[in-house]
Design an enzyme around this catalytic site. Structure first.
Site, PDB file in Angstrom:
ATOM      1  N   ASP A   1      55.764  14.380  36.717  1.00  0.00           N
ATOM      2  CA  ASP A   1      55.428  13.311  37.856  1.00  0.00           C
ATOM      3  C   ASP A   1      54.397  11.920  37.134  1.00  0.00           C
ATOM      4  OD1 ASP A   1      56.501  13.129  40.274  1.00  0.00           O
ATOM      5  OD2 ASP A   1      53.827  13.433  40.947  1.00  0.00           O
TER       6      ASP A   1
ATOM      7  N   ALA B   1      54.279  10.087  34.168  1.00  0.00           N
ATOM      8  CA  ALA B   1      55.276   9.305  33.898  1.00  0.00           C
ATOM      9  C   ALA B   1      56.286   8.157  34.763  1.00  0.00           C
ATOM     10  CB  ALA B   1      56.565  10.091  32.658  1.00  0.00           C
TER      11      ALA B   1
ATOM     12  N   LEU C   1      79.738  25.188  65.513  1.00  0.00           N
ATOM     13  CA  LEU C   1      79.990  26.151  64.561  1.00  0.00           C
ATOM     14  C   LEU C   1      80.392  27.522  65.313  1.00  0.00           C
ATOM     15  CD1 LEU C   1      78.161  26.269  60.598  1.00  0.00           C
ATOM     16  CD2 LEU C   1      80.702  26.237  61.526  1.00  0.00           C
TER      17      LEU C   1
ATOM     18  N   GLU D   1      78.678  29.191  51.931  1.00  0.00           N
ATOM     19  CA  GLU D   1      77.245  28.121  51.610  1.00  0.00           C
ATOM     20  C   GLU D   1      76.059  29.429  53.034  1.00  0.00           C
ATOM     21  OE1 GLU D   1      78.406  24.877  53.915  1.00  0.00           O
ATOM     22  OE2 GLU D   1      80.643  24.876  51.935  1.00  0.00           O
TER      23      GLU D   1
ATOM     24  N   LYS E   1      73.364  29.018  55.659  1.00  0.00           N
ATOM     25  CA  LYS E   1      73.129  27.902  56.762  1.00  0.00           C
ATOM     26  C   LYS E   1      72.038  27.872  56.742  1.00  0.00           C
ATOM     27  CE  LYS E   1      75.256  28.110  61.265  1.00  0.00           C
ATOM     28  NZ  LYS E   1      73.089  27.582  61.994  1.00  0.00           N
TER      29      LYS E   1
ATOM     30  N   LYS F   1      75.948  35.378  60.548  1.00  0.00           N
ATOM     31  CA  LYS F   1      74.815  35.079  61.441  1.00  0.00           C
ATOM     32  C   LYS F   1      74.141  36.208  60.398  1.00  0.00           C
ATOM     33  CE  LYS F   1      72.755  31.792  63.463  1.00  0.00           C
ATOM     34  NZ  LYS F   1      72.758  31.706  64.667  1.00  0.00           N
TER      35      LYS F   1
ATOM     36  N   CYS G   1      32.889  44.769  64.704  1.00  0.00           N
ATOM     37  CA  CYS G   1      32.366  45.857  65.430  1.00  0.00           C
ATOM     38  C   CYS G   1      30.512  46.179  64.566  1.00  0.00           C
ATOM     39  CB  CYS G   1      32.769  47.462  66.461  1.00  0.00           C
ATOM     40  SG  CYS G   1      31.739  48.933  65.788  1.00  0.00           S
TER      41      CYS G   1
END
Ligand code: IVH
Length: 674
Positions: free
Chosen positions: A36, A38, A86, A116, A118, A317, A429
């Site tokens: 990072d 660099a 969908l 893919e 979801k 789902k 307690c």
């Protein structure tokens, strides 16, 4: 335009190319090649040049992500091609029906699908003209969305300029903006620290972050992006398959989920679903199902769509991890250390495969913040194997005449006073081992699998033993007789004999297990193991003072004080002596020499990607050197190791004055001590 020397122009162009290349390797290929620091140097140099030569500034320069001004409202964007949604399938049968419908229309054969994850974020449309990002818009109602261009530009996974040459002159990229689970946790910690309301889940957090009027706020939020398709395309030659379009998008610098795949027929879809369900909890972001899309575009066209959703795709789902239900009561449980935990009793609800009837409210502060009341409708969440928790109350559904729940001022089990230490969220307690609830929990802990592992000594048995006054403390377990055990509910002669044998067997244990079994506050398994290997004998541990204890990795001043105070109590010493008299024994341990652990007592936090080493390896190397590796930056952190794209931990470390090591410095440190 005034004339700028050619070598400057060349350098600016080269820097932009290089930075885009690194963005591509980081976000699209998930394989960064430079640390990072660099990368920051490249950005810094470009920024410097653009400051001196403002004529060279372009809209798509990587320095121009957060340039937008605060807006007063979002402009409307009318879609040329509707943003569709969908249809959902909640079972294998419903997916089979979808596949059947597709085959009825296309002809009865095995269909090729693109599959893919979801993603659980929010949809965004990104318009690229001649490769330049010209507009970003939310989905809105599918026909009209909100113009969030300035905010979209701040998300580093979204390219400001496409790479390569063969992209169409007009290309609308569609996909999901999401927040990683780790980014979400970190953001909520920040929200709470700043006295702001935390977000209910990563999806809400992503939506709230993208729909900010001030782009600087969006820039500060850990947002990611994956594309799952395209919208408007002009004058381009695109491949024939959805899966091939995703490959093209990647080549143009647009991130696509690495989990995307091509599958065949219903079986291919269902196999994919099960594979992703297995991966789900390990993914760095949340997904709520998978999507199957007929892969051939020509076939998609033949199928068309109905009102709001295409006929060629379906979302399958996962069983819900969040559900609505009603609170039928609120109880307070007393734990081993006396901590009072409010628990909501719920109308049973099916959640991710199990029926849930209780959800924790954690502590008094949480209960107050969420203001959960009896008869409220609430959102309950169950993630992985953790105890279900109440996320929030649906205030619109709150009946009249509900009363705020107040935590008791006396222990509901033993009546002792409830105390709350300054700055602590937990009320306790004060009854100690006088309190039967604490006594029961202490015995349960002692007998548990990771402690003395007494098989057959279940919770119900322990409850009876304590209630019938057959035992008061853990040492009493070893003077129980088979007759006493056989007289309990759910116990026969046979199981009593078995339990006697298990009790006998448990006497031969290990030092770390024994320390853990004692239930000293804040001494979990890892700390117990560290104590055992540091001190080697129980006597050495018992006589250690706070200073000596703090030399053990994992032990700070608070834990050291708990340990010393535990061994100071005559009662505890007495129980330990009695346990030994009964024959509880363990082998001593050869203590670890601290000279071979040069980073003993140092706390490290790792952030960002290291180019030369996997995060887990870096962690293991540090731990072998005696260092503690923690997940978040605090005042106790000694070093932050910052790899590529370090995120908010870096800012936090800088604020707290923690030493920050970039990758080369970290490598030097490891080399020095190895
Ligand atoms: S395709 C024509 N693919 O789910 C199909 N959507 O419930 C349009 N989503 O609005 C969407 N992951 O925000 C598609 N791999 C994926 C997705 C996905 C998440 C979201 C998207 C959409 C919503 C529909």
């Amino acid at each position: 335009m005034s004339k700028v020397a050619k070598n400057i122009v060349d350098r600016v162009n080269q820097l932009r190319r290089e930075i885009r290349g690194h963005d591509y390797r980081y976000y699209v290929l998930d394989a960064p090649t430079i640390p990072d620091a660099a990368y920051d140097r490249l950005i810094g140099e470009l920024r410097e040049l653009e400051k001196h030569y403002p004529d060279l500034v372009t809209e798509d320069s990587p320095t121009r992500r957060v340039g937008g001004k605060r807006a007063t409202e979002f402009a409307e964007v009318r879609y040329q091609l509707r943003m569709l949604s969908l249809d959902n399938a909640f079972s294998a049968e419903e997916v089979a029906e979808f596949d059947r419908r597709v085959r009825d229309r296309l002809g009865d054969r095995e269909i090729e699908y693109a599959a893919e994850p979801k993603l659980d974020g929010l949809a965004i449309s990104l318009m690229y003209e001649n490769g330049l990002l010209t507009q970003g818009a939310t989905r809105g109602d599918g026909e009209v969305g909100e113009d969030v261009t300035q905010n979209a530009r701040t998300i580093r996974a979204i390219p400001l300029q496409l790479i390569g040459k063969d992209f169409p002159p007009v290309l609308e990229v569609r996909g999901e903006v999401y927040m990683t689970t780790a980014g979400f946790d970190e953001l909520n910690r920040r929200q709470l620290a700043e006295d702001r309301k935390p977000f209910a889940n990563p999806r809400n957090a992503a939506a709230g972050s993208l729909r900010q009027l001030d782009p600087a706020v969006t820039a500060d939020r850990p947002l990611g992006f994956f594309s799952y398709g395209i919208g408007v395309v002009r004058d381009g030659n695109l491949p024939k398959r959805h899966s091939e379009i995703l490959v093209k998008l990647q080549a143009w610098g647009v991130p696509v989920s690495p989990e995307s795949a091509t599958v065949h027929g219903l079986k291919g879809c269902l196999d994919y679903f099960h594979k992703l369900a297995g991966l789900r909890d390990g993914l760095p972001y949340q997904i709520d199902g998978v999507v199957y899309k007929v892969n051939l575009l020509a076939e998609q066209e033949r199928l068309g769509f109905v009102t709001r959703a295409p006929r060629w795709a379906v979302a399958h789902k996962f069983p819900a991890h969040e559900e609505l239900t009603r609170v039928i009561g609120i109880d307070v449980q007393v734990g081993r250390t006396g901590a009072l935990t409010p628990v909501a009793r719920l109308e049973p609800v099916f959640l991710g495969g199990v029926t849930v009837t209780n959800a924790t409210l954690h502590n008094e502060d949480e209960l107050r913040r969420k203001d959960v009341r009896v008869h409220d409708t609430i959102l309950v969440r169950r993630a992985g194997d953790v105890i279900p928790e109440v996320v929030s109350v649906v205030l619109e559904r709150r009946p009249q005449d509900t009363e705020r729940f107040e935590m008791p001022t006396q222990c509901p089990v033993c009546g002792s006073e409830v105390v709350k230490a300054d700055g602590e969220a937990v009320a306790r307690c004060s009854g100690g081992l006088y309190c039967p609830a604490q006594r029961k929990e202490a015995v349960k802990h002692f007998a548990s699998r990771r402690a003395l592992d007494i098989t057959g000594l279940g919770d119900k048995i322990i409850d009876q033993l304590v209630e019938k006054a057959l035992i008061r403390h853990v040492d009493d377990l070893y003077v129980l007789t088979a007759e006493q055990l056989a007289g309990l509910d759910r116990m026969g002669k046979k199981s009593a004999a078995k339990l006697m044998a298990a009790l006998d067997k448990s006497k031969q244990t290990g030092l770390a297990r024994f320390i853990y079994a004692l239930g000293i506050r804040s001494v979990g398994e890892a700390t117990a193991a560290a104590l055992a290997s540091h001190f080697g004998t129980f006597e050495a541990l018992m006589s250690a003072d706070e200073e000596t204890l703090q030399q053990v990795p994992d032990v700070g001043p608070v834990v050291a004080a708990f340990i010393v105070s535990f061994f100071r109590q005559p009662h505890n010493r007495d129980v330990i002596a009695k346990l030994r008299e009964c024959g509880v024994r363990w082998a001593n341990v050869t203590p670890a020499r601290s000279s071979v652990q040069p980073l003993n007592g140092k706390t490290f936090v790792l952030t960002g990607a290291l180019a030369g080493m996997a995060r887990d390896d870096a962690k293991a190397r540090l731990q072998t050197l005696g260092a503690k590796v923690s997940g978040s930056v605090s005042k106790k952190t000694d070093y932050l190791v910052a790899g590529a794209d370090p995120g908010s931990k870096l800012a936090c470390a800088e604020k707290l004055g923690v030493v920050v090591l970039d990758e080369p410095a970290f490598m030097v440190l490891l080399a020095k001590h190895s």
